[in-house]
Structures are given as C-alpha cells and as structure tokens.
Design an enzyme around this catalytic site. Structure first.
Site, PDB file in Angstrom:
ATOM      1  N   LEU A 199     -12.164  -0.538   8.430  1.00 52.18           N
ATOM      2  CA  LEU A 199     -11.372   0.418   8.422  1.00 52.18           C
ATOM      3  C   LEU A 199     -11.718   1.568   9.317  1.00 52.18           C
ATOM      4  CD1 LEU A 199     -12.240  -0.580   5.244  1.00 52.18           C
ATOM      5  CD2 LEU A 199     -10.309   0.725   5.052  1.00 52.18           C
TER       6      LEU A 199
ATOM      7  N   THR B  40      -1.931  -0.940  10.160  1.00 52.75           N
ATOM      8  CA  THR B  40      -1.216  -0.130   9.856  1.00 52.75           C
ATOM      9  C   THR B  40       0.363  -0.508  10.019  1.00 52.75           C
ATOM     10  OG1 THR B  40       0.053   2.130  10.260  1.00 52.75           O
ATOM     11  CG2 THR B  40      -1.502   1.224  11.922  1.00 52.75           C
ATOM     12  N   ASP B  41       1.348  -0.221   9.382  1.00 50.91           N
ATOM     13  CA  ASP B  41       2.732  -0.598   9.817  1.00 50.91           C
ATOM     14  C   ASP B  41       3.321   0.180  11.163  1.00 50.91           C
ATOM     15  OD1 ASP B  41       2.936   2.049   8.699  1.00 50.91           O
ATOM     16  OD2 ASP B  41       4.455   1.655   7.356  1.00 50.91           O
ATOM     17  N   GLU B  42       2.426   1.302  11.327  1.00 57.68           N
ATOM     18  CA  GLU B  42       3.003   1.918  12.576  1.00 57.68           C
ATOM     19  C   GLU B  42       3.191   0.958  13.770  1.00 57.68           C
ATOM     20  OE1 GLU B  42       1.932   5.960  12.999  1.00 57.68           O
ATOM     21  OE2 GLU B  42       1.726   6.259  10.886  1.00 57.68           O
TER      22      GLU B  42
ATOM     23  N   LYS C 179      -4.071   1.290  17.551  1.00 56.66           N
ATOM     24  CA  LYS C 179      -3.931   0.220  16.261  1.00 56.66           C
ATOM     25  C   LYS C 179      -3.373  -1.072  16.979  1.00 56.66           C
ATOM     26  CE  LYS C 179      -5.487   0.740  12.790  1.00 56.66           C
ATOM     27  NZ  LYS C 179      -7.087   0.687  12.189  1.00 56.66           N
TER      28      LYS C 179
ATOM     29  N   TYR D 213      -1.594   6.903  18.280  1.00 54.40           N
ATOM     30  CA  TYR D 213      -2.389   6.435  17.340  1.00 54.40           C
ATOM     31  C   TYR D 213      -1.823   4.983  16.922  1.00 54.40           C
ATOM     32  CZ  TYR D 213      -3.263   4.934  12.640  1.00 54.40           C
ATOM     33  OH  TYR D 213      -3.474   4.385  11.326  1.00 54.40           O
TER      34      TYR D 213
HETATM   35  P1  NAD Z   1      -9.868   8.494   7.428  1.00 55.31           P
HETATM   36  O1  NAD Z   1      -9.585   9.429   8.577  1.00 55.31           O
HETATM   37  O2  NAD Z   1      -9.647   9.071   6.144  1.00 55.31           O
HETATM   38  O3  NAD Z   1     -11.353   7.724   7.596  1.00 55.31           O
HETATM   39  C1  NAD Z   1     -11.724   7.010   8.775  1.00 55.31           C
HETATM   40  C2  NAD Z   1     -13.231   7.042   8.515  1.00 55.31           C
HETATM   41  O4  NAD Z   1     -13.711   6.486   9.731  1.00 55.31           O
HETATM   42  C3  NAD Z   1     -14.164   8.102   8.280  1.00 55.31           C
HETATM   43  O5  NAD Z   1     -15.162   7.829   7.398  1.00 55.31           O
HETATM   44  C4  NAD Z   1     -14.799   8.462   9.838  1.00 55.31           C
HETATM   45  O6  NAD Z   1     -15.664   9.080   9.621  1.00 55.31           O
HETATM   46  C5  NAD Z   1     -15.081   6.794  10.368  1.00 55.31           C
HETATM   47  N1  NAD Z   1     -14.810   6.762  11.612  1.00 55.31           N
HETATM   48  C6  NAD Z   1     -14.015   7.406  12.789  1.00 55.31           C
HETATM   49  N2  NAD Z   1     -14.530   7.052  13.919  1.00 55.31           N
HETATM   50  C7  NAD Z   1     -15.657   6.270  13.755  1.00 55.31           C
HETATM   51  C8  NAD Z   1     -16.616   5.675  14.440  1.00 55.31           C
HETATM   52  N3  NAD Z   1     -16.240   5.726  16.143  1.00 55.31           N
HETATM   53  N4  NAD Z   1     -17.487   4.932  14.115  1.00 55.31           N
HETATM   54  C9  NAD Z   1     -17.791   4.937  12.954  1.00 55.31           C
HETATM   55  N5  NAD Z   1     -16.974   5.421  11.745  1.00 55.31           N
HETATM   56  C10 NAD Z   1     -15.976   6.293  12.306  1.00 55.31           C
HETATM   57  O7  NAD Z   1      -8.846   7.015   7.641  1.00 55.31           O
HETATM   58  P2  NAD Z   1      -7.958   6.334   6.316  1.00 55.31           P
HETATM   59  O8  NAD Z   1      -6.734   7.134   6.200  1.00 55.31           O
HETATM   60  O9  NAD Z   1      -9.002   6.121   5.234  1.00 55.31           O
HETATM   61  O10 NAD Z   1      -7.782   4.953   7.122  1.00 55.31           O
HETATM   62  C11 NAD Z   1      -8.638   3.864   7.064  1.00 55.31           C
HETATM   63  C12 NAD Z   1      -8.060   2.663   7.795  1.00 55.31           C
HETATM   64  O11 NAD Z   1      -6.920   2.261   7.258  1.00 55.31           O
HETATM   65  C13 NAD Z   1      -7.651   3.147   9.457  1.00 55.31           C
HETATM   66  O12 NAD Z   1      -8.145   1.778  10.253  1.00 55.31           O
HETATM   67  C14 NAD Z   1      -6.295   3.344   9.500  1.00 55.31           C
HETATM   68  O13 NAD Z   1      -5.577   2.986  10.613  1.00 55.31           O
HETATM   69  C15 NAD Z   1      -5.861   2.467   8.284  1.00 55.31           C
HETATM   70  N6  NAD Z   1      -4.531   2.621   7.408  1.00 55.31           N
HETATM   71  C16 NAD Z   1      -4.551   3.926   7.033  1.00 55.31           C
HETATM   72  C17 NAD Z   1      -3.454   4.306   6.343  1.00 55.31           C
HETATM   73  C18 NAD Z   1      -2.973   5.459   5.705  1.00 55.31           C
HETATM   74  O14 NAD Z   1      -1.970   5.946   4.890  1.00 55.31           O
HETATM   75  N7  NAD Z   1      -4.201   6.494   5.688  1.00 55.31           N
HETATM   76  C19 NAD Z   1      -2.479   3.222   6.344  1.00 55.31           C
HETATM   77  C20 NAD Z   1      -2.443   2.050   6.737  1.00 55.31           C
HETATM   78  C21 NAD Z   1      -3.485   1.641   7.415  1.00 55.31           C
HETATM   79  O1  DAU Z   2       2.187   4.340   8.068  1.00 59.55           O
HETATM   80  C1  DAU Z   2       0.715   4.394   7.903  1.00 59.55           C
HETATM   81  C2  DAU Z   2       0.309   5.450   8.507  1.00 59.55           C
HETATM   82  O2  DAU Z   2       0.432   6.679   7.699  1.00 59.55           O
HETATM   83  C3  DAU Z   2      -1.181   5.643   8.679  1.00 59.55           C
HETATM   84  O3  DAU Z   2      -1.568   4.386   9.696  1.00 59.55           O
HETATM   85  C4  DAU Z   2      -1.739   6.685   9.237  1.00 59.55           C
HETATM   86  O4  DAU Z   2      -3.244   6.599   9.375  1.00 59.55           O
HETATM   87  C5  DAU Z   2      -1.677   7.739   8.298  1.00 59.55           C
HETATM   88  O5  DAU Z   2      -1.823   9.248   8.747  1.00 59.55           O
HETATM   89  C6  DAU Z   2       0.045   7.837   8.079  1.00 59.55           C
HETATM   90  O6  DAU Z   2       0.511   8.403   9.289  1.00 59.55           O
HETATM   91  P1  DAU Z   2       2.002   9.397   8.853  1.00 59.55           P
HETATM   92  O7  DAU Z   2       2.051   9.959  10.414  1.00 59.55           O
HETATM   93  O8  DAU Z   2       3.236   8.799   8.515  1.00 59.55           O
HETATM   94  O9  DAU Z   2       1.473  10.284   7.950  1.00 59.55           O
HETATM   95  P2  DAU Z   2       1.416  11.999   7.691  1.00 59.55           P
HETATM   96  O10 DAU Z   2       0.884  12.274   6.505  1.00 59.55           O
HETATM   97  O11 DAU Z   2       0.655  12.662   8.920  1.00 59.55           O
HETATM   98  O12 DAU Z   2       2.927  12.390   8.117  1.00 59.55           O
HETATM   99  C7  DAU Z   2       3.774  11.750   6.846  1.00 59.55           C
HETATM  100  C8  DAU Z   2       5.084  12.385   7.350  1.00 59.55           C
HETATM  101  O13 DAU Z   2       5.149  13.568   7.053  1.00 59.55           O
HETATM  102  C9  DAU Z   2       5.457  12.032   8.915  1.00 59.55           C
HETATM  103  O14 DAU Z   2       6.938  11.836   8.796  1.00 59.55           O
HETATM  104  C10 DAU Z   2       5.272  13.443   9.265  1.00 59.55           C
HETATM  105  C11 DAU Z   2       5.577  14.549   8.152  1.00 59.55           C
HETATM  106  N1  DAU Z   2       4.844  15.777   8.254  1.00 59.55           N
HETATM  107  C12 DAU Z   2       3.364  15.545   8.232  1.00 59.55           C
HETATM  108  C13 DAU Z   2       2.641  16.647   8.158  1.00 59.55           C
HETATM  109  C14 DAU Z   2       1.214  16.394   7.994  1.00 59.55           C
HETATM  110  C15 DAU Z   2       5.356  16.790   7.875  1.00 59.55           C
HETATM  111  O15 DAU Z   2       6.571  16.845   7.834  1.00 59.55           O
HETATM  112  N2  DAU Z   2       4.594  18.142   8.002  1.00 59.55           N
HETATM  113  C16 DAU Z   2       3.274  17.891   7.763  1.00 59.55           C
HETATM  114  O16 DAU Z   2       2.376  18.978   7.723  1.00 59.55           O
END
Ligand code: NAD
Ligand code: DAU
Length: 355
Positions: free
Chosen positions: A83, A137-139, A166, A162
């Site tokens: 992750l 991610t779905d992105e 991915k 990003y």
């Molecule tokens: P996050 O940013 O909260 O956490 C990332 C973690 O990775 C942190 O603990 C950070 O210290 C660690 N990290 C970053 N760079 C590193 C490195 N070079 N070496 C070792 N550790 C490192 O992320 P998240 O939101 O928990 O996402 C986790 C995974 O799930 C990611 O791969 C992300 O792409 C994927 N993902 C996230 C979402 C979402 O909505 N947050 C959705 C789909 C997929």
């Molecule tokens: O779809 C999965 C992804 O969702 C993950 O892969 C990413 O790690 C995660 O960060 C997230 O990406 P998004 O860009 O969709 O998430 P974020 O919370 O940054 O933004 C959600 C939506 O809200 C997006 O359309 C941008 C908008 N936004 C975001 C922020 C931070 C705002 O309108 N205002 C804001 O301040």
C-alpha cells in the site's frame, strides 16, 4: 497456517486499518509493517497494536532497494500487501517526481525483492503459497462521463501524475507476473473515507475546517463525482482477495455509492450541524467555491460485481452510517487531529521506538 506478511504503508490511512484487521484476525501470522513515515505515515494510528506479539514495525523507504532486500532476507515473507505510496492528487501536480520514485521505483524494488526471495513459481493456488498483492486505485482508468462504470476490462487512461504513477506500477506488477511468474493479485478501489484519514483529503479536510470555523474549499463547480467506500470495507476486500483471489487477476472494489462533491459536502455540513448542536445551515455557510484542480477527472464509478460474485464481498456500511461514524471519530479524537495539524505526530516514532 503460520505466515509472515509484509504490509507496506501500514502507518497510513488504509494501511493502519488493514494492519489492525490482520493482527487481530490472524494471530498465527506475523505482520511486518514496512513504512518510511513520510508526512502521511502516523504511528499514532496504530498505538493499540504496540506490544502485540504478532506485530512488528520497520521504518524503511521502499525507494531504497538495499533496505528492501535486507528486510525481505530478514523476514522471508510468504506474502506482501503493498500500500505504500504517495497518495494525494494535488501533491502529484506540484511534485510529480516524488510519485515516480515511491509509486513506480518503490514498487519495482518490492517486486524485485519478492522475485529474488520466491524465485520463479508456478501459479499459487488460492489460499496457499507466496503472493504479492498490489493495492491500486480506480483512477488508473481515467474519467467517466455522466454514465457508465469502470470494470476490470476498462482500458487504462490515467490523467494526473498520481494516477499515471499508479497505472505504471500496476503495469510493472503484471509484467513481473508475465515475465517471471511472480504470483500477484491486484485491487483497484474507489475513494475511501473513515477514521485516521489525513486532513488534506476532501472529507477529513471539511470536518477539520467545520470544527475550526474555516472556509470549505469546493473545487470548480462542485459537480465532480466520486464513489465512496468506508475504509474498513476496503480492508475486508483486501483480506478476501489476498487469501482467495485468483492468481494473476484484478478486482475492482467500490461502494456503488456515487456523490457529487457539493452534495456530499452539504450532507456533511448537515450531519456536523446536528452533532455540534448548531442551527441547520450554519456549516453550509462556510462553503467556498475555489479554483479548480488542473486536469480534474469528472467522474469515477466502480463496477464491483466481480468481487461480489466470485468472493462474496459487499460493503457492510451505508454511506450515511459511515459518514456519521467518521464524524464521531474526529469529534472524539481531537488530539489526533491536533497532533496531525501541529506536526507533533512526527515525533511519535522517536519517542516510542528510539530508546
Ligand atoms: P496514505 O497517504 O494515507 O499512506 C501512505 C503510507 O505510505 C504512509 O504511511 C507513508 O508513510 C507510506 N509511504 C509513502 N512513501 C513511502 C516510501 N517511499 N517508503 C515506505 N513507505 C512510504 O495512503 P492511503 O490513502 O492509505 O492509500 C494507501 C494505498 O491505497 C495507496 O497505494 C493508494 O494509492 C491506494 N488507494 C487509496 C485510496 C484512497 O481513497 N485513499 C483509494 C484506492 C487506492
Ligand atoms: O479514487 C481513489 C482515489 O481517491 C485514491 O486513489 C487517492 O489516493 C485518494 O486521494 C482519492 O483521490 P481524490 O482526488 O478523488 O480525493 P480527494 O479527497 O483529494 O478529492 C475528492 C474530490 O473532492 C475531488 O473531486 C477533488 C475534490 N476536492 C478535494 C479537496 C481536497 C475539493 O473540491 N476540495 C478539496 O479541498
């Protein structure tokens, strides 16, 4: 069966929930949390795991190939759930190279270490053998118009640095499966929300700003659409795919729960007003439309039929419930939020682990 599993990024948002699930559910496993503790890594997320006999924390950067190799030799993992990543789209727009290093180079370092440890293997049967699970991610699929869903067959079309990083890491995972026979599975999930979410992302940022009576920045016209999933349900999906998914396959994970950003923010404002005892409409007055995100993807929506049909997974929490639980968590964990915003959380590792 006893196993050693390296979970990378376990100190982050999703990783911390996954570590907790595995440590609690599989006492016979040893769970090694490998994390560099970047700004997004917070060991306060895992205070309750400290001292557990089947939990180990290793501070290491996945960009450092030698460090990764050494840890694989030390622990000889049977499984890797990857992750660790730079995860925030806005940061990728200002610092794309950080995303290439961690998300692409870091992933390839882990794949190399797994390949060297496990050697060329026949496809491992579900539930047994070594396995590399890449959490994506779905992105990677790009953006949808107002209709349609991403399926596992949707062509990759990433737009942000990003999502490009991915997508690249996903391709490397497939390449290692095709070229070296590495046993892999992938999950591509939609937007997660829940406790321990760093307040740079939409939902925790809005909660933080409402608590502090600050503007709620909505990008562009607010009509961008995301599919939201409670983080525990994502961790449950990873558990199922890691243990029972078919080798070499990917599974989309999502909530069948689409929200336009502006509608989501209004619902959040309504729930916050109720919980804070404010008159309805108080928080919504803070909504401020701001400059749009460059290259902003209009809409993401996931077809999660495959994981439901093949593995029986479905979200367990409705959005209204999940959002309410999330707000309650932030309101009762103001110290966590204060440590994150002040930076104090970054001293936790030194205090707890360095003496
Ligand atoms: P996050 O940013 O909260 O956490 C990332 C973690 O990775 C942190 O603990 C950070 O210290 C660690 N990290 C970053 N760079 C590193 C490195 N070079 N070496 C070792 N550790 C490192 O992320 P998240 O939101 O928990 O996402 C986790 C995974 O799930 C990611 O791969 C992300 O792409 C994927 N993902 C996230 C979402 C979402 O909505 N947050 C959705 C789909 C997929
Ligand atoms: O779809 C999965 C992804 O969702 C993950 O892969 C990413 O790690 C995660 O960060 C997230 O990406 P998004 O860009 O969709 O998430 P974020 O919370 O940054 O933004 C959600 C939506 O809200 C997006 O359309 C941008 C908008 N936004 C975001 C922020 C931070 C705002 O309108 N205002 C804001 O301040």
């Amino acid at each position: 069966m006893s196993k050693t599993i390296i979970i990378t990024g376990g100190a982050g948002f999703i990783g911390s929930h996954l570590v907790r699930l595995f440590v609690n559910k599989y006492p016979e496993y040893t769970i090694v949390n490998l994390d560099a503790l970047t700004y997004a890594g917070n060991l306060e997320n895992l205070k309750d795991m400290e001292g557990r006999p089947n939990y180990i924390f290793e501070k290491a950067n996945i960009v450092d190939a030698a460090a990764v190799q050494a840890l694989f030799q030390k622990y000889q993992p049977d499984g890797v759930i990857h992750l660790a990543a730079e995860s925030h789209v806005d940061r990728s727009i200002t610092s794309p190279l950080d995303f290439v290093y961690t998300n692409v180079v870091g992933t390839v370092n882990l794949l190399n270490a797994a390949k060297e440890l496990w050697g060329p293997l026949p496809a491992s049967p579900a539930g047994g053998g070594a396995r590399f699970h890449h959490v994506s991610t779905d992105e990677v699929y790009g953006a949808l118009g107002s209709t349609g869903l991403f399926t596992e067959d949707t062509k990759y079309d990433p737009h942000s640095p990003y999502s490009a990083s991915k997508a690249s890491s996903d391709h490397f995972v497939y390449a290692y499966a095709d070229t070296y026979g590495l046993p892999v599975v992938l999950t591509n999930c939609s937007n997660n929300y829940g406790p321990n979410h760093f307040p740079e992302k939409l939902i925790p940022l809005m909660i933080h700003n409402i608590i502090n009576n600050k503007p709620l920045p909505v990008y562009g016209d607010g009509n961008y659409t995301r599919d939201w999933l409670y983080v525990i349900d994502h961790a449950r999906a990873i558990d199922l795919v890691f243990h029972q998914g078919t080798n070499g396959e990917k599974y989309n994970v999502g909530g069948f729960n689409e929200w336009k950003n502006i509608d989501l923010v209004k619902l959040l404002c309504k729930q916050m007003d109720e919980k804070l005892g404010h008159a309805e409409g108080t928080s919504a007055q803070l909504i401020t439309y701001v400059k749009d995100r460059p290259g902003h993807d209009l809409r993401y929506a996931i077809d999660a039929t495959k994981i439901n049909r093949e593995l029986g997974w479905a979200p367990s929490v409705t959005f209204e419930e999940g959002l309410s639980k999330t707000i309650d968590w932030y309101l009762s964990n103001t110290e966590w939020l204060e440590h994150v915003t002040s930076g104090a959380y970054q001293e936790y590792y030194e205090r707890q682990y360095m003496h």
